[in-house]
Design a protein around this motif. Structure first.
Motif, PDB file in Angstrom:
ATOM      1  N   GLY A  73     -12.595 -53.185 -24.527  1.00  0.00           N
ATOM      2  CA  GLY A  73     -11.283 -53.208 -24.130  1.00  0.00           C
ATOM      3  C   GLY A  73     -10.871 -54.802 -24.348  1.00  0.00           C
ATOM      4  O   GLY A  73     -10.385 -55.419 -23.614  1.00  0.00           O
ATOM      5  N   ASP A  74     -11.277 -55.121 -25.507  1.00  0.00           N
ATOM      6  CA  ASP A  74     -10.599 -56.666 -25.948  1.00  0.00           C
ATOM      7  C   ASP A  74     -11.604 -57.672 -25.647  1.00  0.00           C
ATOM      8  O   ASP A  74     -11.207 -58.752 -25.569  1.00  0.00           O
ATOM      9  N   ALA A  75     -12.642 -57.264 -25.017  1.00  0.00           N
ATOM     10  CA  ALA A  75     -13.400 -58.443 -24.507  1.00  0.00           C
ATOM     11  C   ALA A  75     -15.151 -58.069 -24.409  1.00  0.00           C
ATOM     12  O   ALA A  75     -15.258 -56.892 -24.717  1.00  0.00           O
ATOM     13  N   VAL A  76     -15.672 -58.957 -23.896  1.00  0.00           N
ATOM     14  CA  VAL A  76     -17.152 -58.806 -23.442  1.00  0.00           C
ATOM     15  C   VAL A  76     -17.262 -58.416 -21.999  1.00  0.00           C
ATOM     16  O   VAL A  76     -16.655 -59.357 -21.223  1.00  0.00           O
ATOM     17  N   ARG A  77     -17.402 -57.008 -21.720  1.00  0.00           N
ATOM     18  CA  ARG A  77     -17.455 -56.773 -20.530  1.00  0.00           C
ATOM     19  C   ARG A  77     -18.931 -56.180 -19.979  1.00  0.00           C
ATOM     20  O   ARG A  77     -19.576 -55.834 -20.782  1.00  0.00           O
ATOM     21  N   GLN A  78     -19.040 -56.062 -18.562  1.00  0.00           N
ATOM     22  CA  GLN A  78     -20.118 -55.362 -18.073  1.00  0.00           C
ATOM     23  C   GLN A  78     -19.865 -53.964 -17.382  1.00  0.00           C
ATOM     24  O   GLN A  78     -18.937 -53.582 -17.065  1.00  0.00           O
ATOM     25  N   HIS A  79     -20.726 -53.235 -17.644  1.00  0.00           N
ATOM     26  CA  HIS A  79     -20.637 -51.634 -17.087  1.00  0.00           C
ATOM     27  C   HIS A  79     -21.742 -51.167 -16.765  1.00  0.00           C
ATOM     28  O   HIS A  79     -22.959 -51.739 -16.724  1.00  0.00           O
ATOM     29  N   THR A  80     -21.562 -50.168 -15.734  1.00  0.00           N
ATOM     30  CA  THR A  80     -22.594 -49.385 -15.089  1.00  0.00           C
ATOM     31  C   THR A  80     -22.589 -47.981 -15.562  1.00  0.00           C
ATOM     32  O   THR A  80     -21.465 -47.324 -15.391  1.00  0.00           O
ATOM     33  N   TYR A  81     -23.815 -47.237 -15.887  1.00  0.00           N
ATOM     34  CA  TYR A  81     -23.650 -45.804 -16.123  1.00  0.00           C
ATOM     35  C   TYR A  81     -24.824 -45.217 -15.450  1.00  0.00           C
ATOM     36  O   TYR A  81     -25.869 -45.478 -15.266  1.00  0.00           O
ATOM     37  N   ASP A  82     -24.619 -43.895 -14.960  1.00  0.00           N
ATOM     38  CA  ASP A  82     -25.493 -42.957 -14.609  1.00  0.00           C
ATOM     39  C   ASP A  82     -26.120 -42.389 -15.833  1.00  0.00           C
ATOM     40  O   ASP A  82     -25.358 -41.665 -16.612  1.00  0.00           O
ATOM     41  N   LEU A  83     -27.305 -42.421 -15.910  1.00  0.00           N
ATOM     42  CA  LEU A  83     -28.175 -41.903 -17.130  1.00  0.00           C
ATOM     43  C   LEU A  83     -27.997 -40.302 -17.405  1.00  0.00           C
ATOM     44  O   LEU A  83     -27.910 -39.939 -18.339  1.00  0.00           O
ATOM     45  N   SER A  84     -27.707 -39.423 -16.082  1.00  0.00           N
ATOM     46  CA  SER A  84     -27.688 -38.135 -16.225  1.00  0.00           C
ATOM     47  C   SER A  84     -26.201 -37.657 -16.464  1.00  0.00           C
ATOM     48  O   SER A  84     -26.062 -36.500 -16.955  1.00  0.00           O
ATOM     49  N   SER A  85     -25.240 -38.555 -16.192  1.00  0.00           N
ATOM     50  CA  SER A  85     -23.795 -38.131 -16.612  1.00  0.00           C
ATOM     51  C   SER A  85     -23.093 -38.852 -17.906  1.00  0.00           C
ATOM     52  O   SER A  85     -21.978 -38.641 -18.131  1.00  0.00           O
ATOM     53  N   GLY A  86     -23.752 -39.877 -18.454  1.00  0.00           N
ATOM     54  CA  GLY A  86     -23.373 -40.709 -19.259  1.00  0.00           C
ATOM     55  C   GLY A  86     -23.274 -39.881 -20.864  1.00  0.00           C
ATOM     56  O   GLY A  86     -23.899 -38.836 -20.818  1.00  0.00           O
TER      57      GLY A  86
END
Length: 360
Positions: A328-341
């Motif tokens: 998204g045009d930047a350095v960003r932090q994200h969180t993912y569920d490993l079972s649904s990613g």
């Protein structure tokens, strides 16, 4: 005094032959400056911006359109012109963005060709020592080689410069092909929603401060520190960031590789700017793991379709937290569920990189 220029690969100096006139010395110096500027533009991934030395020599009637040296009786004027040309080469070199050195793997191959051309030129200069002895200039009474010796050496300088500029054109075409490949293979500004994750809002802009790891920091701590320090970096224009990982193109892979390198992990990817190449190279080195259950802090995570890559900074049960460049045009932090990613897998650091460094 001008500040020293940070070179991509410093070329060894071209040494003067005995009895070289000021004009021959001038064209040797200018040729060296021009080739070095070409090399530095190459290393920065901007060969098209390299100075056109051969054209300047032609425009100033120092060589003809066949790159042959033109004899002149106006020695002092030619020497002054060559000094001006050398200065323009150095000015171009000083404007090269050294923070992007090594951005393109084609630079290494082209540099080897350029270095070979320079060595051949030095050999030609050295061979001139076997030619007939010098003569005395009737006006200045200085001892020079005759035109029959110096003329071919000036031609050799121009010919070498022409070879280098031709190689730069090839490198420019190679880099454009690499860039086209990246553009066609990766989304311009991926966000976590496309991979099944949640994006943390950018609440504050980038701090502008450099991260300095504590003396007892482990490799994993360094990876987290360097990645987190970049949060909030945003693009200026299209795909341009004023940071060392800028390549003026899709930069998620460049960012991830930079974080590892800053943390002491130097893996020789065949193309650090292209996610499929990074994943393929990691697989060949035994670092790629398609099982997301093994994801841990310090890993690089490759997303589905191998179109995007990020840095894993935390693991909490069945979720991971990542920091991603060009998101998204930047350095960003994200969180993912490993079972649904939507993932291809993770890349683990080499085993030797997981040791805690000893403070010195």
């Amino acid at each position: 005094m001008s500040p020293p220029i940070d070179h991509y690969f410093p070329l060894p100096p071209l040494t003067y032959p005995d009895y070289a006139s000021d004009m021959l010395k001038g064209i040797i110096d200018a040729t060296h400056a021009a080739v070095q500027a070409n090399v530095d533009n190459l290393g920065a991934g901007t060969p098209s911006r390299a100075p056109k030395f051969v054209k300047l020599l032609r425009d100033n009637k120092i060589i003809d359109d066949q790159n042959q040296s033109i004899a002149t009786t106006n020695h002092n004027e030619t020497v002054a012109t060559l000094k001006n040309i050398e200065a323009s080469m150095e000015e171009n070199d000083a404007g090269v963005d050294s923070s992007t050195y090594g951005a393109y793997t084609v630079a290494g191959d082209a540099y080897e060709d350029i270095e070979k051309a320079v060595k051949q030129l030095q050999g030609t200069i050295n061979d001139a020592k076997t030619t007939p002895g010098p003569t005395e200039d009737p006006v200045t009474h200085k001892i020079y080689w005759p035109e029959s010796v110096e003329g071919p050496l000036r031609t050799a300088c121009a010919t070498t410069a022409a070879k280098v500029e031709h190689r730069m054109l090839d490198a420019d075409a190679d880099i454009r092909r690499h860039a086209d490949h990246i553009r066609k293979s990766a989304p311009d500004n991926p966000t976590s929603s496309g991979y099944g994750g949640v994006t943390a809002p950018l609440t504050t802009p980038w701090s502008g401060h450099s991260y300095i790891p504590p003396a007892d920091a482990s490799t994993i701590d360094k990876i987290k520190g360097f990645a987190e320090n970049e949060l909030g970096v945003t693009e200026i224009g299209t795909n341009h960031v004023n940071r060392p990982y800028n390549i003026d193109d899709a930069w998620c892979a460049s960012f991830a590789t930079w974080v590892w390198q800053q943390s002491g992990i130097n893996v020789d990817w065949s193309n650090k700017n292209y996610v499929p190449s990074v994943w393929s190279d990691a697989a060949s080195k035994g670092l790629a793991d398609s099982s997301m259950s093994s994801a841990r802090p310090g890993d690089l995570v490759v997303f589905g379709g191998q179109n995007h890559i990020g840095v894993v900074v935390a693991r909490n049960g069945n979720t991971i937290t990542t920091i991603e460049g060009n998101s998204g045009d930047a350095v960003r932090q994200h969180t993912y569920d490993l079972s649904s990613g939507n993932f291809t897998g993770v890349i683990h650091p080499p085993a030797t990189s997981n040791k805690t460094p000893v403070a010195v």
